[in-house]
Enzyme design. Structure first.
Site, PDB file in Angstrom:
ATOM      1  CG  HIS A  65     -11.265   0.562   0.377  1.00 52.64           C
ATOM      2  ND1 HIS A  65     -10.547   1.271  -0.549  1.00 52.64           N
ATOM      3  CD2 HIS A  65     -10.475   0.519   1.480  1.00 52.64           C
ATOM      4  CE1 HIS A  65      -9.389   1.655  -0.017  1.00 52.64           C
ATOM      5  NE2 HIS A  65      -9.322   1.196   1.218  1.00 52.64           N
ATOM      6  CE1 TYR A  97      -6.117   5.236  -1.729  1.00 58.26           C
ATOM      7  CE2 TYR A  97      -4.124   5.132  -0.410  1.00 58.26           C
ATOM      8  CZ  TYR A  97      -5.416   4.733  -0.654  1.00 58.26           C
ATOM      9  OH  TYR A  97      -6.019   3.822   0.173  1.00 58.26           O
ATOM     10  CB  THR A 131      -7.054   2.705  -4.401  1.00 59.12           C
ATOM     11  OG1 THR A 131      -6.252   1.539  -4.191  1.00 59.12           O
ATOM     12  CG2 THR A 131      -8.328   2.582  -3.583  1.00 59.12           C
ATOM     13  CE  LYS A 181      -7.985  -2.847  -3.253  1.00 60.50           C
ATOM     14  NZ  LYS A 181      -8.490  -1.874  -2.288  1.00 60.50           N
ATOM     15  CB  SER A 223      -0.873  -0.026   1.257  1.00 56.95           C
ATOM     16  OG  SER A 223      -1.470   1.213   1.495  1.00 56.95           O
TER      17      SER A 223
HETATM   18  C1  LIG Z   1      -7.125  -2.674   7.590  1.00 52.41           C
HETATM   19  C2  LIG Z   1      -7.318  -2.482   6.111  1.00 52.41           C
HETATM   20  C3  LIG Z   1      -6.507  -1.567   5.449  1.00 52.41           C
HETATM   21  C4  LIG Z   1      -6.671  -1.371   4.073  1.00 52.41           C
HETATM   22  N1  LIG Z   1      -5.830  -0.522   3.415  1.00 52.41           N
HETATM   23  C5  LIG Z   1      -5.958  -0.343   2.076  1.00 52.41           C
HETATM   24  C6  LIG Z   1      -5.076   0.526   1.373  1.00 52.41           C
HETATM   25  O1  LIG Z   1      -4.174   1.131   1.938  1.00 52.41           O
HETATM   26  N2  LIG Z   1      -5.284   0.686   0.037  1.00 52.41           N
HETATM   27  C7  LIG Z   1      -6.270   0.018  -0.636  1.00 52.41           C
HETATM   28  O2  LIG Z   1      -6.424   0.191  -1.841  1.00 52.41           O
HETATM   29  N3  LIG Z   1      -7.101  -0.835   0.010  1.00 52.41           N
HETATM   30  C8  LIG Z   1      -6.969  -1.031   1.340  1.00 52.41           C
HETATM   31  N4  LIG Z   1      -7.811  -1.899   1.990  1.00 52.41           N
HETATM   32  C9  LIG Z   1      -8.825  -2.659   1.207  1.00 52.41           C
HETATM   33  C10 LIG Z   1      -8.278  -4.015   0.768  1.00 52.41           C
HETATM   34  O3  LIG Z   1      -7.265  -3.888  -0.197  1.00 52.41           O
HETATM   35  C11 LIG Z   1      -9.394  -4.897   0.165  1.00 52.41           C
HETATM   36  O4  LIG Z   1     -10.024  -4.194  -0.871  1.00 52.41           O
HETATM   37  C12 LIG Z   1     -10.427  -5.313   1.213  1.00 52.41           C
HETATM   38  O5  LIG Z   1      -9.818  -5.562   2.464  1.00 52.41           O
HETATM   39  C13 LIG Z   1     -11.175  -6.554   0.762  1.00 52.41           C
HETATM   40  O6  LIG Z   1     -12.153  -6.898   1.684  1.00 52.41           O
HETATM   41  P1  LIG Z   1     -11.953  -8.048   2.801  1.00 52.41           P
HETATM   42  O7  LIG Z   1     -11.108  -7.448   3.884  1.00 52.41           O
HETATM   43  O8  LIG Z   1     -13.328  -8.341   3.240  1.00 52.41           O
HETATM   44  O9  LIG Z   1     -11.267  -9.207   2.124  1.00 52.41           O
HETATM   45  C14 LIG Z   1      -7.676  -2.092   3.369  1.00 52.41           C
HETATM   46  C15 LIG Z   1      -8.478  -3.006   4.067  1.00 52.41           C
HETATM   47  C16 LIG Z   1      -8.306  -3.211   5.414  1.00 52.41           C
HETATM   48  C17 LIG Z   1      -9.180  -4.214   6.123  1.00 52.41           C
END
Ligand SMILES: Cc1cc2nc3c(=O)[nH]c(=O)nc-3n(C[C@H](O)[C@H](O)[C@H](O)COP(=O)(O)O)c2cc1C
Length: 382
Positions: free
Chosen positions: A278, A132, A158, A254, A109
């Site tokens: 997300h 981003y 994203t 994404k 990330s």
């Molecule tokens: C704690 C956490 C931090 C996340 N940070 C980012 C991030 O920095 N950038 C991003 O594009 N998605 C981020 N996501 C989204 C994940 O990439 C992903 O889309 C999502 O967790 C999928 O759902 P799930 O947790 O139910 O599998 C984050 C998700 C979580 C749970």
């Protein structure tokens, strides 16, 4: 509860909850507003049943897939997530190494706590850089050049976070970076001294993707300020088209949900899209990636690699998504709770369990390769 007694997502989640201070557990576990979309993400898979075929000679199963030019030994990848060293001191190092061992892709990330260069050295698997869009176009180009230099295979922009989601659990605990805990939040940290000792005895918390560009260190810039001051809410398709051209390689968006946007992604030369909300953390009430898969695959599936993430906890969830035409499936909390529970050993155990489940489920479905999973093997209940 020990790692050896973790057999599924819920077991890992339980250990993570025991280990982590409440505000950190809730940052991972929580989502936006009423968390309707978050719950729907997993529930969506239950609206559809698998129809197996039998007696097909399934001794050897090949679950590998090729997505955005990358060959993955299994059809799941570790989606990029922020702040991993807060969850376990090994953070992204654990995830990069574990993903490499299992021959799959992982994302670092923009808000990662280990540099994309270091992660690249640790993993033999393909690496995504989650990006981003900044107001400063020069900064965007600099970051892309850095990623190219590091050998990143896939750029992932994203697009569902043009503004921060309304995460009420974080408001209640005061979770923010730098920490701005309220009294209740601080008390939660005091209850987990082993987490605090672990955190304080390892290297200082940093955000190496950003700290050459943004002063996070002295508390000058918080993550929420980063989102409001540095990122560009006026970003348009033309801006992204320019980035795609500039990157000149595998480029994925994404957070696509509509057919119209999927078509635009094709038009500007993207090679992949991830149907994602997300993890329910942005627009509550939005549709799930799984629910949108069929119509988007029908519209653009022959022109671009369609992936999905959100709510995936089981091998059968992955099989359902692949049957609808997803090229691969992203995992988020599925590997984050194991990371929090036991670092690299936890992530490896979770990936191993996913691998075993997919293999078993493919055999039970009568399939020896992913291309044999089709819509004929699915029935929707309504
Ligand atoms: C704690 C956490 C931090 C996340 N940070 C980012 C991030 O920095 N950038 C991003 O594009 N998605 C981020 N996501 C989204 C994940 O990439 C992903 O889309 C999502 O967790 C999928 O759902 P799930 O947790 O139910 O599998 C984050 C998700 C979580 C749970």
């Amino acid at each position: 509860m020990r790692l050896s007694s973790c057999h599924n997502f819920h077991d890992f989640r339980r250990i993570a909850k025991q280990r982590l201070p409440g505000p950190i557990f809730n940052y991972i576990d929580g989502a936006a507003e009423d968390e309707v979309t978050y719950r729907r993400n997993t529930a969506a898979f239950d609206d559809c049943d698998l129809v197996p075929n039998v007696l097909r000679g399934v001794a050897d199963v090949d679950m590998s897939v090729t997505v955005m030019g990358q060959k993955l030994a299994m059809p799941v990848y570790c989606s990029p997530t922020a702040l991993q060293r807060l969850f376990h001191h090994q953070g992204e190092r654990a995830v990069a190494t574990a993903a490499g061992k299992y021959g799959t892709m992982f994302g670092v990330s923009s808000l990662g706590t280990v540099s994309l260069e270091e992660a690249r050295k640790l993993s033999g698997g393909p690496q995504v850089y989650q990006f981003y869009f900044h107001k400063d176009r020069g900064l965007n180009r600099e970051m892309m050049a850095r990623a190219k230099q590091a050998g990143i295979q896939v750029m992932m922009l994203t697009v569902d976070s043009i503004t921060g989601g309304n995460r009420e659990r974080d408001k209640r605990t005061g979770f923010a970076i730098p920490f701005k805990l309220n009294l209740a939040g601080m008390a939660q940290f005091a209850l987990k001294p082993s987490w605090a000792i672990n955190y304080l005895t390892h290297e200082r918390f940093k955000l190496p993707q950003l700290d050459t560009h943004v002063d996070m260190g002295g508390g000058v810039m918080s993550i929420s300020k980063y989102f409001t001051e540095m990122l560009d809410p006026s970003m348009t398709w033309d801006d992204v088209a320019e980035m795609v051209k500039h990157w000149n390689g595998q480029f994925c968006l994404k957070g696509i949900m509509s057919v119209a946007d999927a078509k635009r992604a094709v038009e500007i030369g993207c090679t992949g899209i991830v149907l994602s909300n997300h993890g329910g953390r942005q627009l509550d009430g939005s549709r799930t990636g799984f629910d949108q898969l069929a119509e988007i695959v029908d519209a653009v599936g022959d022109k671009i690699d369609v992936m999905m993430d959100g709510g995936v906890q089981r091998g059968t969830h992955v099989l359902k998504a692949l049957s609808l035409g997803a090229k691969a499936v992203g995992l988020g909390r599925y590997y984050l709770f194991p990371l929090a529970a036991a670092g690299q050993a936890g992530v490896e155990r979770a990936l191993e369990q996913m691998r075993i489940e997919i293999e078993r489920d493919m055999k039970l479905m009568g399939c020896t390769s992913v291309d044999q999973l089709t819509r004929q093997n699915l029935r929707f209940r309504r």
